[in-house]
Design a protein around this motif. Structure first.
Motif, PDB file in Angstrom:
ATOM      1  N   ARG A 199       0.476   9.811  -9.270  1.00 42.35           N
ATOM      2  CA  ARG A 199      -0.662   8.995  -9.086  1.00 42.35           C
ATOM      3  C   ARG A 199      -1.464   9.786  -7.856  1.00 42.35           C
TER       4      ARG A 199
ATOM      5  N   LYS B  59     -11.167   5.937  -7.375  1.00 45.82           N
ATOM      6  CA  LYS B  59     -12.730   5.734  -6.526  1.00 45.82           C
ATOM      7  C   LYS B  59     -13.531   5.642  -7.456  1.00 45.82           C
TER       8      LYS B  59
ATOM      9  N   ARG C 119       2.309   1.778  -3.433  1.00 48.06           N
ATOM     10  CA  ARG C 119       1.297   2.089  -4.294  1.00 48.06           C
ATOM     11  C   ARG C 119       0.827   3.482  -4.288  1.00 48.06           C
ATOM     12  N   TRP C 120       0.665   3.822  -2.935  1.00 45.91           N
ATOM     13  CA  TRP C 120      -0.206   5.038  -2.741  1.00 45.91           C
ATOM     14  C   TRP C 120       0.730   5.974  -1.968  1.00 45.91           C
TER      15      TRP C 120
ATOM     16  N   LYS D 175      -4.638   8.709  -5.044  1.00 41.67           N
ATOM     17  CA  LYS D 175      -5.541   7.635  -4.686  1.00 41.67           C
ATOM     18  C   LYS D 175      -7.063   8.064  -5.060  1.00 41.67           C
ATOM     19  N   SER D 176      -7.494   9.125  -5.077  1.00 39.86           N
ATOM     20  CA  SER D 176      -8.845   9.667  -5.266  1.00 39.86           C
ATOM     21  C   SER D 176      -9.126   9.372  -6.663  1.00 39.86           C
TER      22      SER D 176
ATOM     23  N   GLU E  40       0.800  -1.367   0.049  1.00 37.64           N
ATOM     24  CA  GLU E  40      -0.038  -0.019  -0.053  1.00 37.64           C
ATOM     25  C   GLU E  40       0.827   1.209   0.118  1.00 37.64           C
TER      26      GLU E  40
END
Length: 321
Positions: A314, A320, A95-96, A316-317, A92
């Motif tokens: 990147r 979604k 990734r973000w 994360k939002s 995680e």
């Protein structure tokens, strides 16, 4: 031992452990409250003791099998499950978390990059104006090889790729960690490393340009430089973060500022190391390889930089639903 009475007295614990395990197996360990996690650990130890007692008494194979299954499930969730969650946290982060840290500290990385470019431009300018300036920055053996032999020096890597690759990784990691640690000198050593590396690249670029070797030189640099140089800039940014905490703690006490900015610097370091490992492999095995066409090396370097750019931006939002 009255087996029926013992089972009746202990069965509530077994059922409670089974209920907690079902919840964990469905929603993972993080779904439990802190008190439930403590209860899970306590019940595991209690049921493991019950299993040991059952195995020494004639309580029946079915009950022993059920208790073995219960303790095995509990062990898996408490020990292996926690390790699995640790790995999930690592995934995680890369990734973000790392892209977010890079974006939050962009101003510091940009400052480190600017210092590097400043050194590069200064070296490029003075090296063209004054030939003696080159010898102050570039090792004499490289100058001799390029000017007198009209050759680049990367051919020495061919044939010793594993050794060269590991040496390159170690050296680059040392430089980057030096840039990070330079923050404790109020940023003075970090600034020096950024400017000096810029001076070195600028002087070498001028040297190969003056001797018509710029195209093969940059073909060598592009594949690994697409990761190596940004990693060094991130390291410089991390060092400047520490310097900020020391020099300009703002509304924080200096110790608290070091914790805050230091945690951001550490996140950048976690990104720097894998980048330098990959860059070292490329520099050892791909960049100097004469069998790989130079246009392909340019393409590889450009592609890696574009992928890195997209990764660093990147959000994360954006994923979604």
């Amino acid at each position: 031992m009255n087996i029926q009475r013992w089972v009746a007295r202990r069965e509530a614990n077994w059922q409670r452990l089974d209920a907690l395990l079902r919840k964990v197996e469905t929603k993972r360990l993080k779904s439990l409250k802190a008190s439930e996690i403590r209860e899970l650990a306590s019940l595991y130890r209690s049921v493991a003791a019950d299993l040991a007692r059952a195995q020494t008494q004639q309580v029946g194979n079915i009950l022993i099998h059920n208790l073995q299954s219960l303790t095995s499930r509990a062990y898996t969730q408490i020990y292996q499950g926690s390790r699995r969650q640790e790995w999930q946290a690592v995934v995680e982060f890369y990734r973000w978390g790392l892209p977010a840290a890079i974006q939050q500290t962009f101003a510091y990385t940009a400052t480190a990059t600017t210092l590097f470019i400043l050194g590069l431009v200064i070296a490029w300018w003075y090296a063209w104006q004054d030939p003696t300036f080159m010898s102050l920055i570039v090792p004499e053996r490289l100058i001799t090889k390029v000017r007198d032999e009209h050759q680049l020096w990367m051919g020495s890597i061919v044939g010793i790729e594993p050794l060269a690759s590991s040496g390159i990784m170690i050296n680059n990691i040392k430089v980057s960690f030096g840039a990070v640690a330079g923050g404790i000198t109020a940023g003075a050593f970090t600034v020096y490393l950024m400017v000096f590396n810029g001076l070195l690249i600028g002087a070498i670029a001028t040297l190969v340009g003056q001797n018509n070797l710029a195209y093969p030189f940059w073909a060598f640099v592009f594949p690994h430089g697409a990761l190596e140089l940004p990693a060094i800039f991130f390291a410089g940014g991390a060092g400047l973060l520490l310097a900020r905490a020391i020099l300009f703690p703002g509304e924080y006490r200096r110790g608290d500022a070091l914790k805050l900015y230091g945690s951001q610097a550490v996140q950048l370091v976690f990104g720097i190391v894998p980048m330098l490992v990959i860059a070292g492999i490329i520099e050892g095995f791909i960049s100097p390889n004469p069998r790989i066409p130079e246009p392909l090396k340019y393409l590889l370097g450009t592609s890696l930089f574009m992928l890195l750019f997209m990764y660093c931006n990147r959000q994360k939002s954006s994923v979604k639903r």
